[in-house]
Design a protein around this motif. Structure first.
Motif, PDB file in Angstrom:
ATOM      1  N   THR A 129       0.814  -1.213   0.000  1.00 20.95           N
ATOM      2  CA  THR A 129       0.000   0.000   0.000  1.00 20.95           C
ATOM      3  C   THR A 129       0.850   1.267   0.000  1.00 20.95           C
ATOM      4  OG1 THR A 129      -1.964  -0.992   0.976  1.00 20.95           O
ATOM      5  CG2 THR A 129      -1.617   1.341   1.430  1.00 20.95           C
ATOM      6  N   LEU A 130       1.932   1.270   0.755  1.00 19.89           N
ATOM      7  CA  LEU A 130       2.793   2.457   0.798  1.00 19.89           C
ATOM      8  C   LEU A 130       3.420   2.727  -0.570  1.00 19.89           C
ATOM      9  CD1 LEU A 130       4.519   1.957   4.257  1.00 19.89           C
ATOM     10  CD2 LEU A 130       2.588   3.448   3.689  1.00 19.89           C
ATOM     11  N   HIS A 131       3.788   1.664  -1.280  1.00 22.39           N
ATOM     12  CA  HIS A 131       4.323   1.842  -2.639  1.00 22.39           C
ATOM     13  C   HIS A 131       3.279   2.471  -3.564  1.00 22.39           C
ATOM     14  CE1 HIS A 131       7.135  -1.776  -1.708  1.00 22.39           C
ATOM     15  NE2 HIS A 131       7.764  -0.649  -1.469  1.00 22.39           N
ATOM     16  N   SER A 132       2.055   1.947  -3.520  1.00 19.33           N
ATOM     17  CA  SER A 132       1.010   2.458  -4.412  1.00 19.33           C
ATOM     18  C   SER A 132       0.655   3.897  -4.098  1.00 19.33           C
ATOM     19  CB  SER A 132      -0.231   1.565  -4.318  1.00 19.33           C
ATOM     20  OG  SER A 132       0.014   0.298  -4.905  1.00 19.33           O
ATOM     21  N   LEU A 133       0.681   4.252  -2.814  1.00 17.70           N
ATOM     22  CA  LEU A 133       0.443   5.650  -2.452  1.00 17.70           C
ATOM     23  C   LEU A 133       1.556   6.551  -2.980  1.00 17.70           C
ATOM     24  CD1 LEU A 133      -0.808   5.166   1.212  1.00 17.70           C
ATOM     25  CD2 LEU A 133      -2.186   5.956  -0.722  1.00 17.70           C
ATOM     26  N   GLU A 134       2.794   6.094  -2.878  1.00 12.01           N
ATOM     27  CA  GLU A 134       3.920   6.885  -3.362  1.00 12.01           C
ATOM     28  C   GLU A 134       3.839   7.087  -4.875  1.00 12.01           C
ATOM     29  OE1 GLU A 134       7.658   8.967  -2.809  1.00 12.01           O
ATOM     30  OE2 GLU A 134       5.855   8.555  -1.636  1.00 12.01           O
ATOM     31  N   VAL A 135       3.480   6.027  -5.600  1.00 10.59           N
ATOM     32  CA  VAL A 135       3.316   6.139  -7.050  1.00 10.59           C
ATOM     33  C   VAL A 135       2.219   7.149  -7.373  1.00 10.59           C
ATOM     34  CG1 VAL A 135       2.521   4.922  -9.104  1.00 10.59           C
ATOM     35  CG2 VAL A 135       4.221   3.866  -7.617  1.00 10.59           C
ATOM     36  N   THR A 136       1.136   7.131  -6.616  1.00 11.57           N
ATOM     37  CA  THR A 136       0.013   8.036  -6.880  1.00 11.57           C
ATOM     38  C   THR A 136       0.420   9.492  -6.703  1.00 11.57           C
ATOM     39  OG1 THR A 136      -1.531   6.325  -6.122  1.00 11.57           O
ATOM     40  CG2 THR A 136      -2.365   8.575  -6.255  1.00 11.57           C
ATOM     41  N   ARG A 137       1.125   9.789  -5.622  1.00 11.01           N
ATOM     42  CA  ARG A 137       1.496  11.191  -5.383  1.00 11.01           C
ATOM     43  C   ARG A 137       2.596  11.682  -6.325  1.00 11.01           C
ATOM     44  NH1 ARG A 137       3.432   8.762  -0.366  1.00 11.01           N
ATOM     45  NH2 ARG A 137       1.522   9.482   0.618  1.00 11.01           N
ATOM     46  N   ARG A 138       3.240  10.732  -7.056  1.00 14.07           N
ATOM     47  CA  ARG A 138       4.339  11.123  -7.956  1.00 14.07           C
ATOM     48  C   ARG A 138       4.052  10.739  -9.417  1.00 14.07           C
ATOM     49  NH1 ARG A 138       9.514   8.612  -5.092  1.00 14.07           N
ATOM     50  NH2 ARG A 138      10.542   9.484  -6.952  1.00 14.07           N
ATOM     51  N   VAL A 139       2.783  10.696  -9.765  1.00 15.77           N
ATOM     52  CA  VAL A 139       2.408  10.388 -11.152  1.00 15.77           C
ATOM     53  C   VAL A 139       3.060  11.351 -12.132  1.00 15.77           C
ATOM     54  CG1 VAL A 139       0.451  10.518 -12.767  1.00 15.77           C
ATOM     55  CG2 VAL A 139       0.259   9.130 -10.706  1.00 15.77           C
TER      56      VAL A 139
END
Length: 286
Positions: A194-204
């Protein structure tokens, strides 16, 4: 410019991709569109709600009963042909990691091969090129198809996503896929916690800066459920928030369950970005 089938999407234009699963064990709908009539009705509704693309899948992404290539084709091949006859200008995407399936569905009318397993089949890009289809290049952290992540670790998950997806995109071009038919996908939840997916989302926006059009598939996914402690059936508002943020950051294609809500949110983002005008402006002007 992104060109898929008969459609072209210029800078600032968002493409909404509807999900239509031809599986009896989908994590979200439990097989609601497994039957032909229900699936065709879902396609018709998605088009009416503003979908530009429909993504048809014949194999559940995660663990489940084995699905042979023959069975995958039985579930989707005739259906793709039927959708093409029914909606001549609709962009048809097929979610598959198998080159044999990609070739057959391309011949039946599919315009885009959505490879959510990051080139697990080394012949997939060549198959897409042979039938003139576009290709989604994804990131799964080295996982094999239909496996879940376990203790995945990255020094920088976004850097890994960019390195993997752009390398796959360049290989696809070398294999003959049109550059304007290639999309990269960070592939939320696949090979990520989940932390990875959140990081990807904020850095699209960092993926957007590669120059390749970015697809995001976040609809009702587990990272949203874990972030907000919500079951899959109650993640709609969170999905819409994530889609809106990704659109603001420059993503171009959005794979969703609720087409109407995503279309409305992305239309507003387009207006705020000055990529399109409001539908009308009468308030306080008359």
């Amino acid at each position: 410019m992104l060109r898929l089938g008969e459609r072209s999407f210029g800078p600032g234009e968002f493409a909404v991709m509807a999900i239509v699963n031809r599986t009896p064990d989908s994590f979200f709908d439990g097989g609601a569109t497994y039957a032909d009539e229900a699936a065709l009705a879902a396609i018709d509704q998605a088009v009416a709600d503003g979908a530009d693309i429909v993504d048809v899948g014949g194999v559940k992404a995660g663990y489940g009963e084995p699905v042979s290539e023959t069975e995958e084709l039985r579930r989707i091949l005739d259906f793709v042909a039927a959708v093409r006859d029914r909606h001549h200008d609709l962009v048809i995407s097929v979610d598959t990691y198998r080159s044999g399936v990609a070739k057959r569905v391309g011949e039946a009318g599919a315009n885009l091969i959505n490879d959510t397993w990051s080139g697990a089949d080394p012949d997939l890009a060549a198959a897409a090129a042979e039938v003139g289809a576009g290709l989604v290049c994804s990131h799964v952290g080295g996982l094999k198809p239909r496996t879940d992540p376990h203790r995945m670790a990255y020094e920088d998950v976004v850097a890994d996503v960019i390195r993997t997806t752009t390398t796959l995109a360049e290989r696809a071009v070398a294999a003959g896929v049109r550059p304007d038919g290639i999309v990269i996908d960070p592939t939320h939840d696949f090979g990520k916690n989940t932390l990875h997916s959140l990081e990807v989302t904020r850095r699209v926006d960092e993926l957007v800066a590669t120059g390749w059009p970015v697809l995001v598939a976040m609809s009702n996914k587990d990272f949203l459920g874990e972030t907000l402690d919500l079951p899959s059936g109650r993640r709609g508002p969170a999905t819409l928030a994530a889609v809106t943020i990704a659109g603001w950051l420059g993503a171009r294609v959005f794979r969703v369950h609720d087409v109407a809500a995503a279309r409305q949110a992305l239309d507003l983002v387009a207006v705020l970005h000055r990529a399109k005008p409001p539908a009308y402006t009468r308030r306080s002007l008359a």
